[in-house]
Scaffold this motif. Structure first.
Motif, PDB file in Angstrom:
ATOM      1  N   ILE A 230       7.823  57.904 -13.998  1.00 57.02           N
ATOM      2  CA  ILE A 230       8.776  56.919 -14.459  1.00 57.02           C
ATOM      3  C   ILE A 230       8.649  56.660 -15.913  1.00 57.02           C
ATOM      4  O   ILE A 230       7.754  56.477 -16.487  1.00 57.02           O
ATOM      5  N   ASP A 231       9.729  57.057 -16.532  1.00 57.44           N
ATOM      6  CA  ASP A 231       9.921  57.008 -18.013  1.00 57.44           C
ATOM      7  C   ASP A 231      10.429  55.657 -18.503  1.00 57.44           C
ATOM      8  O   ASP A 231      10.844  54.966 -17.788  1.00 57.44           O
ATOM      9  N   LYS A 232      10.952  55.616 -19.774  1.00 60.23           N
ATOM     10  CA  LYS A 232      11.604  54.410 -20.219  1.00 60.23           C
ATOM     11  C   LYS A 232      12.938  54.149 -19.653  1.00 60.23           C
ATOM     12  O   LYS A 232      13.396  53.155 -19.358  1.00 60.23           O
ATOM     13  N   ASN A 233      13.631  55.294 -19.626  1.00 56.19           N
ATOM     14  CA  ASN A 233      15.045  55.293 -19.067  1.00 56.19           C
ATOM     15  C   ASN A 233      15.348  56.147 -18.015  1.00 56.19           C
ATOM     16  O   ASN A 233      16.542  56.492 -17.678  1.00 56.19           O
ATOM     17  N   SER A 234      14.328  56.584 -17.333  1.00 55.67           N
ATOM     18  CA  SER A 234      14.518  57.515 -16.051  1.00 55.67           C
ATOM     19  C   SER A 234      13.392  57.738 -15.195  1.00 55.67           C
ATOM     20  O   SER A 234      12.324  57.187 -15.459  1.00 55.67           O
ATOM     21  N   ILE A 235      13.882  58.158 -14.057  1.00 50.74           N
ATOM     22  CA  ILE A 235      12.576  58.423 -13.139  1.00 50.74           C
ATOM     23  C   ILE A 235      12.780  59.971 -12.513  1.00 50.74           C
ATOM     24  O   ILE A 235      13.965  60.423 -12.229  1.00 50.74           O
ATOM     25  N   VAL A 236      12.019  60.869 -12.769  1.00 46.23           N
ATOM     26  CA  VAL A 236      11.746  62.131 -12.495  1.00 46.23           C
ATOM     27  C   VAL A 236      10.941  62.246 -11.386  1.00 46.23           C
ATOM     28  O   VAL A 236       9.758  62.031 -11.076  1.00 46.23           O
ATOM     29  N   PHE A 237      11.613  63.156 -10.340  1.00 47.92           N
ATOM     30  CA  PHE A 237      10.927  63.662  -9.154  1.00 47.92           C
ATOM     31  C   PHE A 237      10.464  65.093  -9.484  1.00 47.92           C
ATOM     32  O   PHE A 237      11.566  65.816  -9.536  1.00 47.92           O
ATOM     33  N   TYR A 238       9.288  65.402  -9.112  1.00 49.83           N
ATOM     34  CA  TYR A 238       8.772  67.107  -9.200  1.00 49.83           C
ATOM     35  C   TYR A 238       8.580  67.332  -7.783  1.00 49.83           C
ATOM     36  O   TYR A 238       7.486  66.668  -7.189  1.00 49.83           O
ATOM     37  N   GLN A 239       9.214  68.431  -7.285  1.00 45.87           N
ATOM     38  CA  GLN A 239       8.644  68.793  -6.048  1.00 45.87           C
ATOM     39  C   GLN A 239       8.116  70.380  -5.954  1.00 45.87           C
ATOM     40  O   GLN A 239       8.770  71.284  -6.778  1.00 45.87           O
ATOM     41  N   ASP A 240       7.190  70.569  -5.127  1.00 42.77           N
ATOM     42  CA  ASP A 240       6.405  71.884  -5.261  1.00 42.77           C
ATOM     43  C   ASP A 240       6.645  72.275  -3.747  1.00 42.77           C
ATOM     44  O   ASP A 240       6.065  71.825  -2.865  1.00 42.77           O
ATOM     45  N   THR A 241       7.384  73.575  -3.644  1.00 41.52           N
ATOM     46  CA  THR A 241       7.524  74.232  -2.330  1.00 41.52           C
ATOM     47  C   THR A 241       6.880  75.723  -2.674  1.00 41.52           C
ATOM     48  O   THR A 241       6.579  75.892  -3.603  1.00 41.52           O
ATOM     49  N   TRP A 242       6.687  76.355  -1.497  1.00 43.59           N
ATOM     50  CA  TRP A 242       6.298  77.670  -1.193  1.00 43.59           C
ATOM     51  C   TRP A 242       6.129  78.396  -2.972  1.00 43.59           C
ATOM     52  O   TRP A 242       5.067  78.492  -3.544  1.00 43.59           O
ATOM     53  N   ASN A 243       6.847  78.917  -3.125  1.00 41.77           N
ATOM     54  CA  ASN A 243       6.992  79.575  -4.337  1.00 41.77           C
ATOM     55  C   ASN A 243       8.055  79.067  -5.410  1.00 41.77           C
ATOM     56  O   ASN A 243       8.316  79.830  -6.219  1.00 41.77           O
ATOM     57  N   ALA A 244       8.452  78.097  -5.254  1.00 44.22           N
ATOM     58  CA  ALA A 244       9.433  77.337  -6.264  1.00 44.22           C
ATOM     59  C   ALA A 244       8.916  75.888  -6.577  1.00 44.22           C
ATOM     60  O   ALA A 244       7.956  75.265  -6.195  1.00 44.22           O
ATOM     61  N   PHE A 245       9.435  75.543  -7.824  1.00 43.10           N
ATOM     62  CA  PHE A 245       9.208  74.233  -8.219  1.00 43.10           C
ATOM     63  C   PHE A 245      10.555  73.634  -8.879  1.00 43.10           C
ATOM     64  O   PHE A 245      11.143  74.338  -9.581  1.00 43.10           O
ATOM     65  N   TYR A 246      10.724  72.295  -8.404  1.00 45.36           N
ATOM     66  CA  TYR A 246      12.002  71.710  -8.542  1.00 45.36           C
ATOM     67  C   TYR A 246      11.766  70.423  -9.279  1.00 45.36           C
ATOM     68  O   TYR A 246      10.717  69.645  -9.233  1.00 45.36           O
TER      69      TYR A 246
END
Length: 111
Positions: free
Chosen positions: A90-106
Motif C-alpha cells: 500500500i502506497d500513498k495513492n495506490s495499492i499494488v498486488f504482486y503475483q508469482d506463478t510458475w515462470n511468470a511474475f505479474y
C-alpha cells in the motif's frame, strides 16, 4: 404478540447474516488512499477439485463497493503445494498486488 416477535426476528436475521459474512471474509487491513477509506479482506473458496483458492478483496468504506478481487494463493490439496502466491503493498495513492506463478511474475496497480 406479533409486534414483540418482529424485532426479535429482525435482530436474529441481522446476527445470522453478520456471522455468515464474518466466516467467509476476514479483514486483513484498513487503509486510506487519499481521502477515501478501504478495507482489504481475505476470502477463501473451497472447491471439490484438487485446488483451493484464497482471494484478496478490496472494498470501499462508507458507500460499500467491491473495488478489486485478486488471487492471494492457490493451493494443491493432494500435495500441499502452493501453486500461486501474491503479496500487496500500500502506497500513498495506490495499492499494488504482486503475483508469482510458475515462470511468470505479474503486478496490478489500483489507484
Amino acid at each position: 404478540m406479533h409486534t414483540k416477535l418482529k424485532p426479535i426476528l429482525l435482530l436474529s436475521f441481522i446476527l445470522v447474516c453478520h456471522t455468515a459474512f464474518a466466516q467467509s471474509k476476514k479483514l486483513v487491513k484498513s487503509f486510506k488512499l487519499g481521502a477515501v477509506g478501504y478495507g482489504l479482506y481475505e476470502s477463501q473458496k473451497l472447491s471439490k477439485s484438487v485446488t483451493d483458492t484464497t482471494f484478496y478483496l478490496v472494498y470501499r468504506v462508507g458507500k460499500v463497493k467491491m473495488v478489486a478481487k485478486e488471487i492471494k494463493a492457490v493451493y494443491h490439496k493432494n500435495f500441499g503445494d502452493t501453486l500461486v502466491s501474491s503479496t500487496y503493498k500500500i502506497d500513498k495513492n495506490s495499492i499494488v498486488f504482486y503475483q508469482d506463478t510458475w515462470n511468470a511474475f505479474y503486478h496490478r496497480i489500483y489507484t
